[in-house]
Design an enzyme around this catalytic site. Sequence first.
Site, short mmCIF file in Angstrom:
data_model
loop_
_atom_site.label_atom_id
_atom_site.label_comp_id
_atom_site.label_asym_id
_atom_site.label_seq_id
_atom_site.Cartn_x
_atom_site.Cartn_y
_atom_site.Cartn_z
CG HIS A 277 -2.21 0.56 0.79
ND1 HIS A 277 -3.37 -0.12 1.15
CD2 HIS A 277 -2.52 1.28 -0.22
CE1 HIS A 277 -4.54 1.01 0.93
NE2 HIS A 277 -4.06 1.67 0.00
CG ASP B 84 -6.08 -0.72 4.44
OD1 ASP B 84 -6.00 -1.77 5.17
OD2 ASP B 84 -5.37 -0.28 4.02
CG HIS C 104 -4.21 -2.91 8.36
ND1 HIS C 104 -4.39 -3.75 7.43
CD2 HIS C 104 -4.07 -3.88 9.66
CE1 HIS C 104 -4.30 -5.00 7.83
NE2 HIS C 104 -4.25 -5.11 9.33
CG ASP D 177 -2.82 1.43 5.48
OD1 ASP D 177 -2.31 0.56 6.44
OD2 ASP D 177 -3.01 1.38 4.28
CG HIS E 87 2.37 -1.96 4.55
ND1 HIS E 87 1.84 -3.22 4.07
CD2 HIS E 87 2.85 -2.10 5.66
CE1 HIS E 87 1.86 -3.94 5.10
NE2 HIS E 87 2.55 -3.27 6.12
CG ASP F 165 -4.72 -3.40 2.06
OD1 ASP F 165 -4.78 -4.65 1.79
OD2 ASP F 165 -3.95 -2.79 2.42
CG ASP G 78 -5.58 -5.58 4.59
OD1 ASP G 78 -6.48 -4.73 4.26
OD2 ASP G 78 -4.48 -5.40 4.99
CD GLU H 196 0.03 -4.37 1.29
OE1 GLU H 196 0.26 -5.58 1.57
OE2 GLU H 196 0.12 -3.53 1.63
MN MN Z 1 -3.44 -0.64 3.47
#
Ligand code: MN
Length: 302
Positions: free
Chosen positions: A98, A125, A127, A129, A142, A229, A231, A274
């Site tokens: 990312h 995402d 997360h 970040d 990232h 992302d 994830d 990712e």
């Molecule tokens: Mn990310």
Amino acid sequence: MRVHILEMPLDFGANRHGSDMGPSAIRLAGLRELLFRLDHKTEKYFSPLNISPQEYADEGNPRAKYSAPIVTACGQLANEVENAVRCGAFPLILGGDHSIVLGTLAGLSPALKEQHKRLGVLYVDAHGDFNTADTSPSGNIHGMCMAASCGYGLEELTELYTPGRKVDPANVCYIGVRDLDPEEKLLMKQAGVTVITMTDIDRMGFSSALRMALDFFRERADAVHVSFDMDVIDPMFAPGVGIPLPGGLNYREALLLMEEMARTGLVCSAEIVEVNPVLDVRNQTARMAVELIGRLLGDTVY
Ligand SMILES: [Mn+2]
């Protein structure tokens, strides 16, 4: 639509390597065929040159690992993104981890400013970040890229390509978040980004959460960048990511999110990051990435 495919085969920003093979896996999953079927013209293809693989590069500052090669590659990407938007094309950026969003937003920012358009970012995402070199537990960039794009953190990242922040945090909306570090959370609140967490989605249902995100951009943006992302999706459907976290978006929710974003007519660019073929199962995560891109670029079931 005229599409510029900008590949960023880089995994300098992450701990678990292999996302540098993401663009290749996405190609293999049929991206070109999809764009052709949707009647989009692939006008340009770009991949940065002279980037040494992470295994042969110098880590540098342990609080912001590999910042030198990341800044170099993101500078090249920014230039490509800026040119694409200037000539009215759609930049489609394929990661990579990312950290490449640093380059994408650095290129979008001046190009949209020139067109007097307000930039919004949909950050899909698990997360945030949103760490800085001071708060990051890992030193992986990232996990800092969005903070830096909003003007927080190391100067070499915040000043990348053009001076100052690339996007106003008030125009950033996250969706699907389910894991934030304590200091990261504080900084996000202080910056004033909007966050629709998985808990919010569980509370209000996905369709209400979706409406919230769509209204957010209709009110405050003229052009939206979708930074996706993989994830964010539950590892049950997308196992090939660096940091798999249970409890994510399901397959249908992710597709619907892309389809509804396309219907706003605001989306000006997108990136998928990712995808890690090393951790994937028979390329299913890359295949899903291609399906998501399809929905974002106008594909519908019926
Ligand atoms: Mn990310």
